[in-house]
Enzyme design. Structure first.
Site, PDB file in Angstrom:
ATOM      1  N   GLU A 115     -15.300  26.140 -71.059  1.00  0.00           N
ATOM      2  CA  GLU A 115     -13.989  25.985 -70.415  1.00  0.00           C
ATOM      3  C   GLU A 115     -13.687  24.506 -70.296  1.00  0.00           C
ATOM      4  O   GLU A 115     -14.598  23.685 -70.326  1.00  0.00           O
ATOM      5  CB  GLU A 115     -14.032  26.572 -68.991  1.00  0.00           C
ATOM      6  CG  GLU A 115     -14.214  28.054 -68.951  1.00  0.00           C
ATOM      7  CD  GLU A 115     -14.631  28.541 -67.567  1.00  0.00           C
ATOM      8  OE1 GLU A 115     -14.438  27.818 -66.577  1.00  0.00           O
ATOM      9  OE2 GLU A 115     -15.187  29.649 -67.499  1.00  0.00           O
ATOM     10  N   LYS A 117     -12.762  21.322 -68.056  1.00  0.00           N
ATOM     11  CA  LYS A 117     -13.013  20.963 -66.666  1.00  0.00           C
ATOM     12  C   LYS A 117     -11.735  20.319 -66.139  1.00  0.00           C
ATOM     13  O   LYS A 117     -11.387  19.205 -66.528  1.00  0.00           O
ATOM     14  CB  LYS A 117     -14.186  20.000 -66.574  1.00  0.00           C
ATOM     15  CG  LYS A 117     -14.622  19.719 -65.166  1.00  0.00           C
ATOM     16  CD  LYS A 117     -15.989  19.062 -65.153  1.00  0.00           C
ATOM     17  CE  LYS A 117     -16.498  18.903 -63.739  1.00  0.00           C
ATOM     18  NZ  LYS A 117     -15.694  17.986 -62.938  1.00  0.00           N
ATOM     19  N   ASP A 119      -9.203  18.565 -63.637  1.00  0.00           N
ATOM     20  CA  ASP A 119      -9.443  17.528 -62.644  1.00  0.00           C
ATOM     21  C   ASP A 119      -8.453  17.682 -61.494  1.00  0.00           C
ATOM     22  O   ASP A 119      -7.408  17.042 -61.463  1.00  0.00           O
ATOM     23  CB  ASP A 119      -9.307  16.160 -63.311  1.00  0.00           C
ATOM     24  CG  ASP A 119     -10.012  15.095 -62.512  1.00  0.00           C
ATOM     25  OD1 ASP A 119     -10.723  15.447 -61.551  1.00  0.00           O
ATOM     26  OD2 ASP A 119      -9.853  13.908 -62.837  1.00  0.00           O
ATOM     27  N   TYR A 226      -5.530  27.042 -61.727  1.00  0.00           N
ATOM     28  CA  TYR A 226      -6.231  27.774 -62.779  1.00  0.00           C
ATOM     29  C   TYR A 226      -7.477  28.408 -62.170  1.00  0.00           C
ATOM     30  O   TYR A 226      -8.286  27.708 -61.538  1.00  0.00           O
ATOM     31  CB  TYR A 226      -6.682  26.849 -63.916  1.00  0.00           C
ATOM     32  CG  TYR A 226      -5.611  26.561 -64.944  1.00  0.00           C
ATOM     33  CD1 TYR A 226      -4.661  27.519 -65.302  1.00  0.00           C
ATOM     34  CD2 TYR A 226      -5.574  25.323 -65.584  1.00  0.00           C
ATOM     35  CE1 TYR A 226      -3.696  27.244 -66.257  1.00  0.00           C
ATOM     36  CE2 TYR A 226      -4.606  25.044 -66.541  1.00  0.00           C
ATOM     37  CZ  TYR A 226      -3.670  26.012 -66.869  1.00  0.00           C
ATOM     38  OH  TYR A 226      -2.731  25.744 -67.806  1.00  0.00           O
ATOM     39  N   LYS A 315     -19.046  15.499 -69.529  1.00  0.00           N
ATOM     40  CA  LYS A 315     -17.923  14.603 -69.229  1.00  0.00           C
ATOM     41  C   LYS A 315     -17.626  13.754 -70.452  1.00  0.00           C
ATOM     42  O   LYS A 315     -18.541  13.149 -71.019  1.00  0.00           O
ATOM     43  CB  LYS A 315     -18.296  13.670 -68.068  1.00  0.00           C
ATOM     44  CG  LYS A 315     -18.508  14.384 -66.752  1.00  0.00           C
ATOM     45  CD  LYS A 315     -17.191  14.538 -66.019  1.00  0.00           C
ATOM     46  CE  LYS A 315     -17.376  14.860 -64.559  1.00  0.00           C
ATOM     47  NZ  LYS A 315     -17.537  13.720 -63.695  1.00  0.00           N
ATOM     48  N   CYS A 409      -9.313 -16.599 -45.736  1.00  0.00           N
ATOM     49  CA  CYS A 409      -8.935 -15.189 -45.696  1.00  0.00           C
ATOM     50  C   CYS A 409      -7.446 -15.042 -46.024  1.00  0.00           C
ATOM     51  O   CYS A 409      -6.611 -15.685 -45.382  1.00  0.00           O
ATOM     52  CB  CYS A 409      -9.222 -14.605 -44.304  1.00  0.00           C
ATOM     53  SG  CYS A 409      -8.602 -12.920 -44.142  1.00  0.00           S
ATOM     54  N   CYS A 412      -5.712 -13.797 -42.618  1.00  0.00           N
ATOM     55  CA  CYS A 412      -5.641 -14.552 -41.361  1.00  0.00           C
ATOM     56  C   CYS A 412      -5.955 -16.040 -41.517  1.00  0.00           C
ATOM     57  O   CYS A 412      -5.896 -16.783 -40.537  1.00  0.00           O
ATOM     58  CB  CYS A 412      -6.561 -13.917 -40.319  1.00  0.00           C
ATOM     59  SG  CYS A 412      -8.299 -14.165 -40.664  1.00  0.00           S
ATOM     60  N   CYS A 427     -14.525 -12.370 -44.402  1.00  0.00           N
ATOM     61  CA  CYS A 427     -13.764 -13.074 -43.388  1.00  0.00           C
ATOM     62  C   CYS A 427     -14.520 -12.863 -42.080  1.00  0.00           C
ATOM     63  O   CYS A 427     -14.667 -11.729 -41.630  1.00  0.00           O
ATOM     64  CB  CYS A 427     -12.352 -12.512 -43.289  1.00  0.00           C
ATOM     65  SG  CYS A 427     -11.524 -13.096 -41.808  1.00  0.00           S
ATOM     66  N   CYS A 433      -8.706 -10.717 -37.263  1.00  0.00           N
ATOM     67  CA  CYS A 433      -8.149 -10.520 -38.601  1.00  0.00           C
ATOM     68  C   CYS A 433      -7.486  -9.136 -38.681  1.00  0.00           C
ATOM     69  O   CYS A 433      -8.161  -8.109 -38.572  1.00  0.00           O
ATOM     70  CB  CYS A 433      -9.262 -10.668 -39.625  1.00  0.00           C
ATOM     71  SG  CYS A 433      -8.699 -10.422 -41.305  1.00  0.00           S
TER      72      CYS A 433
HETATM   73  S1  IVH Z   1     -17.346  26.210 -62.368  1.00  0.00           S
HETATM   74  C1  IVH Z   1     -21.272  26.242 -59.305  1.00  0.00           C
HETATM   75  N1  IVH Z   1     -15.380  25.718 -63.990  1.00  0.00           N
HETATM   76  O1  IVH Z   1     -15.676  20.934 -61.266  1.00  0.00           O
HETATM   77  C2  IVH Z   1     -20.143  25.450 -59.829  1.00  0.00           C
HETATM   78  N2  IVH Z   1     -15.716  24.202 -62.197  1.00  0.00           N
HETATM   79  O2  IVH Z   1     -18.729  20.234 -59.913  1.00  0.00           O
HETATM   80  C3  IVH Z   1     -19.173  26.296 -60.577  1.00  0.00           C
HETATM   81  N3  IVH Z   1     -14.065  22.400 -62.111  1.00  0.00           N
HETATM   82  O3  IVH Z   1     -14.982  20.479 -58.307  1.00  0.00           O
HETATM   83  C4  IVH Z   1     -17.961  25.501 -60.950  1.00  0.00           C
HETATM   84  N4  IVH Z   1     -12.893  23.010 -63.859  1.00  0.00           N
HETATM   85  O4  IVH Z   1     -13.684  22.569 -58.964  1.00  0.00           O
HETATM   86  C5  IVH Z   1     -16.045  25.296 -62.907  1.00  0.00           C
HETATM   87  N5  IVH Z   1     -13.656  25.437 -65.521  1.00  0.00           N
HETATM   88  C6  IVH Z   1     -14.298  25.035 -64.438  1.00  0.00           C
HETATM   89  C7  IVH Z   1     -13.911  23.892 -63.716  1.00  0.00           C
HETATM   90  C8  IVH Z   1     -14.659  23.509 -62.598  1.00  0.00           C
HETATM   91  C9  IVH Z   1     -13.010  22.126 -62.895  1.00  0.00           C
HETATM   92  C10 IVH Z   1     -14.472  21.588 -60.964  1.00  0.00           C
HETATM   93  C11 IVH Z   1     -14.803  22.337 -59.721  1.00  0.00           C
HETATM   94  C12 IVH Z   1     -15.729  21.402 -59.023  1.00  0.00           C
HETATM   95  C13 IVH Z   1     -16.399  20.671 -60.110  1.00  0.00           C
HETATM   96  C14 IVH Z   1     -17.826  21.184 -60.294  1.00  0.00           C
END
Ligand code: IVH
Length: 701
Positions: A115, A117, A119, A226, A315, A409, A412, A427, A433
């Site tokens: 999937e 990830k 943000d 999502y 990542k 500073c 101040c 400072c 300050c």
């Molecule tokens: S599964 C047990 N799936 O990533 C953890 N997390 O550290 C199961 N996140 O802040 C998480 N997209 O909200 C999962 N497709 C996805 C995700 C996802 C974003 C975020 C989640 C959390 C962090 C996980």
């Protein structure tokens, strides 16, 4: 005029029809009616509900935009703790993860789901009998803010599910709330025009929006959601992919970017495919999540102390951009540390426009040999605020001027000092300050310190700017100054009542948090707890020398010197006297030992079975010292059953019956705070432009 049963019928019909149209519009991108027709139906429903409020459905489509909420959010305990994911940054790491999975599953065949990830902000939603009943933020992983009215404004989120034969009666949906990139860009453009501070990124924007008290404002921010997980007490589906498909069928928004992968090679294909393509999506993404598909195999692999062994996040490497350094400004933090901030020619970078970047300290400016007018490389690297990572020397114009670090500073005018061995200039004007004084007030009222309801950072900052409050002791004079408060704009009677009640309630906040709230350099939460546990009162602490304090476990020499110095100052002693007069807790009450944290406050546990790393007594001790309670019997009110090997089946049955979450030893460990607390960690509080600690700590963000 039709009679009530007819009206009730009509309301039900309209409700159902509008839910259906919403589903088509937001999930299927189609519509059976024109926008005008839709609006007419909605208006009709709205009118009927206004005339017959008792007949309105709790999840009516008209209730997406709620009224103003005036109180802070209540909190709720997560039925299943919200854990984090292990992070990897290379393909080698991914292959290693795959090898671990392979070993863990002892040669059995397995497949993955990949999937994106997203943000944004992790959210836990409860659906009961197909109705959305609750939305809770991750909070600290154990307990989060109940933000249901705000969540209800998310248009793509069904308030009522489409029924299905396999739909569990009660279940939890986990997913990400996010602000779509175009919405974020629009919001920041608007803020810029109004001269307001820009939001650092879409994630911050989403998280800030969810915390707004007025859900009509939230609705205007157009958040989206999502779903990426479905949780039920037993095992309801055989695989994660089956659960994702079910979520879609029920009408929940699931990004259609997920794929099954039969092995690590297909996972890597997915990773490569989205490396660039993800920037075409209207949502910020920072990587890929890989999950073992089969839920039985997920159980078999289990959890480490912090995260599942059956999933991992990959990542993407940070994207870099090139732009011009126009100016360097200097911010002053709570302990006087001066942080240089680079002002850049705006440049798009990984979904946002970057205008400023942190330079950390003077060393870094020297190290990079930065000059004004230089062309620099900026990276976002998971940080909220981007950083400058290099200079393109070949592009340096002849007139590029060396950066002169200020000797005074910027706030101040006091000459700056740079103590031996420290990276930051400071400072030293602690008492005069303005940004330091203000930041100290903000720290005192913050959630982990005195957590004063109705007196947030913004309000206390405003009082400071107006000259009404200078030190934390002045806060306690505010209730007596009501006549003055009522004359202030944007501060209604109700807000003042809240503020006064909050100040009153803060007098019950336990001593360790008061000690933390004083903002003594290096005295973070853990150190405050250790000092409070050892000395038990501020008087004993004030009488202690630095040498004595340094002997307290986890309180090192640097911390002890800073703390002893602070307590020796006449002004600080006076401050403490005023806090004492006000009735603030300056000693540990009762005989009980001070808990190592209050993480588990309000939670009850049953411990059963044999454990791998701790004895039962040790686990009990850990729970108690972190504010939790132990009980012997399983009831509806129990927060968690901690299950080891050889636990009796009756206990498990009973817990399942009451829907009490059953957790393992390592999941329990994941609920406890991280023991790290170092001067370095505390210094991070100083960085004034970061929006608080990264949420991606040991638990979900
Ligand atoms: S599964 C047990 N799936 O990533 C953890 N997390 O550290 C199961 N996140 O802040 C998480 N997209 O909200 C999962 N497709 C996805 C995700 C996802 C974003 C975020 C989640 C959390 C962090 C996980």
């Amino acid at each position: 005029m039709p009679d009530t049963p007819d009206i009730q019928q009509r309301i039900l019909a309209l409700t159902e029809r509008l839910h259906h149209l919403n589903y088509l519009y937001y999930q299927q991108d189609t519509s059976e009616v024109s926008d005008q027709e839709f609006d007419q139906l909605l208006a009709e429903l709205q009118r009927l509900e206004t005339e017959h409020p008792d007949l309105a459905q709790p999840n009516s489509p008209t209730r997406r935009v709620g009224g103003t909420i005036t109180k802070q959010f209540p909190t709720a305990v997560h039925r299943y703790p919200m854990l984090s994911l292990g992070n990897t940054y290379s393909e080698d790491d991914l292959r290693e993860f795959d090898e671990r999975v392979q070993r863990g599953l002892e040669g059995a065949p397995y497949s993955y789901v990949c999937e994106l990830k997203f943000d944004g902000v992790a959210m836990s939603l409860s659906y009961e009998h197909g109705q959305l009943t609750q939305g809770v933020t991750r909070g600290d992983g154990t307990r989060g803010d109940v933000v249901t009215p705000n969540v209800r404004t998310i248009k793509t989120l069904p308030l009522a599910l489409r029924p299905g034969p396999d739909q569990p009666q009660d279940f939890e949906v986990r997913g990400e709330v996010f602000m779509p990139l175009p919405v974020f860009a629009e919001l920041n453009a608007e803020r810029e025009q109004n001269g307001e501070a820009l939001l650092a990124n879409p994630r911050n924007a989403a998280s800030g929006t969810l915390k707004l008290q007025d859900s009509t404002q939230v609705a205007a921010r157009k958040l989206r959601f999502y779903a990426y997980a479905l949780l039920t007490p037993g095992r309801h589906f055989a695989s994660h992919s089956a659960a994702l498909e079910a979520l879609s069928r029920y009408g929940l928004p699931v990004s259609d970017t997920w794929r099954r992968a039969s092995g690590i090679e297909e996972v890597l294909e997915f990773v490569h495919y989205w490396a660039k393509k993800r920037f075409d999506l209207p949502v910020a993404t920072d990587g890929i999540v890989i999950k073992v598909d089969d839920l039985r195999q997920q159980d078999q692999l289990g959890y480490t102390a912090k995260s599942p062994r059956w999933a991992i996040a990959y990542k993407y490497p940070a994207e870099a951009a090139r732009t011009r350094l126009n100016e360097v400004i200097y911010n002053v933090g709570r302990t006087g540390a001066v942080t240089p901030v680079a002002m850049l020619t705006p440049v798009p970078l990984a979904g946002t426009v970057v205008k400023r970047a942190t330079l950390h300290n003077a060393n870094q400016i020297e190290l990079l040999d930065l000059r004004l007018g230089d062309t620099v490389y900026v990276e976002k690297g998971g940080e909220i605020i981007p950083k400058i990572t290099g200079v393109d020397l070949s592009a340096r114009p002849a007139e590029a001027t060396p950066i002169k670090y200020p000797t005074e500073c910027p706030a101040c005018g006091t000459p700056l000092v740079r103590p031996e061995g420290e990276a930051h200039f400071r400072c030293p004007n602690e008492r005069g300050c303005p940004p330091q004084l203000k930041a100290r007030l903000e720290h005192y009222v913050s959630r982990k310190a005195l957590n004063i309801d109705g007196l947030g950072a913004e309000t206390v900052g405003r009082f400071f700017d107006l000259g009404m409050v200078k030190t934390v002791a002045d806060i306690y004079d505010l209730p007596a100054r009501r006549p003055e408060l009522v004359t202030l704009e944007r501060l209604g009677e109700k807000s003042i009542d809240n503020l006064i009640a909050g100040i009153e309630a803060s007098k019950q906040v336990p001593f360790p948090r008061v000690l933390f709230g004083l903002g003594i350099r290096y005295v973070g939460e853990t150190v405050a707890q250790k000092l409070a546990a050892h000395y038990r009162s501020i008087d004993a602490l004030m009488a202690a020398s630095a040498e004595e304090m340094a002997a307290v476990p986890e309180v090192g020499g640097v911390i002890a010197v800073a703390a002893a110095h602070w307590f020796q100052q006449a002004e600080n002693r006076e401050l403490i006297e005023r806090l004492r007069q006000a009735g603030v807790q300056l000693a540990v009450t009762g005989e009980a030992p001070v808990p190592a944290s209050d993480r588990l406050a309000g939670l009850t546990f049953v411990i059963s079975g044999v454990f791998e790393n701790h004895s039962r007594d040790e686990l009990q001790q850990l729970i108690i010292s972190n504010g939790g309670k132990i009980t012997g019997s399983i009831s509806k009110k129990l927060s968690y059953l901690v299950a080891g090997d050889n636990m009796g089946p009756a206990k498990r049955e009973k817990a399942l019956g009451f829907k009490v979450p059953i957790i393992s030893e390592s999941e329990l460990m994941a609920l406890l705070p991280n023991p790290d607390e170092s001067p370095a960690a505390d210094a991070a509080i100083d960085a004034p432009i970061t929006a608080g600690p990264r949420e991606q700590g040991s638990l979900f963000s």
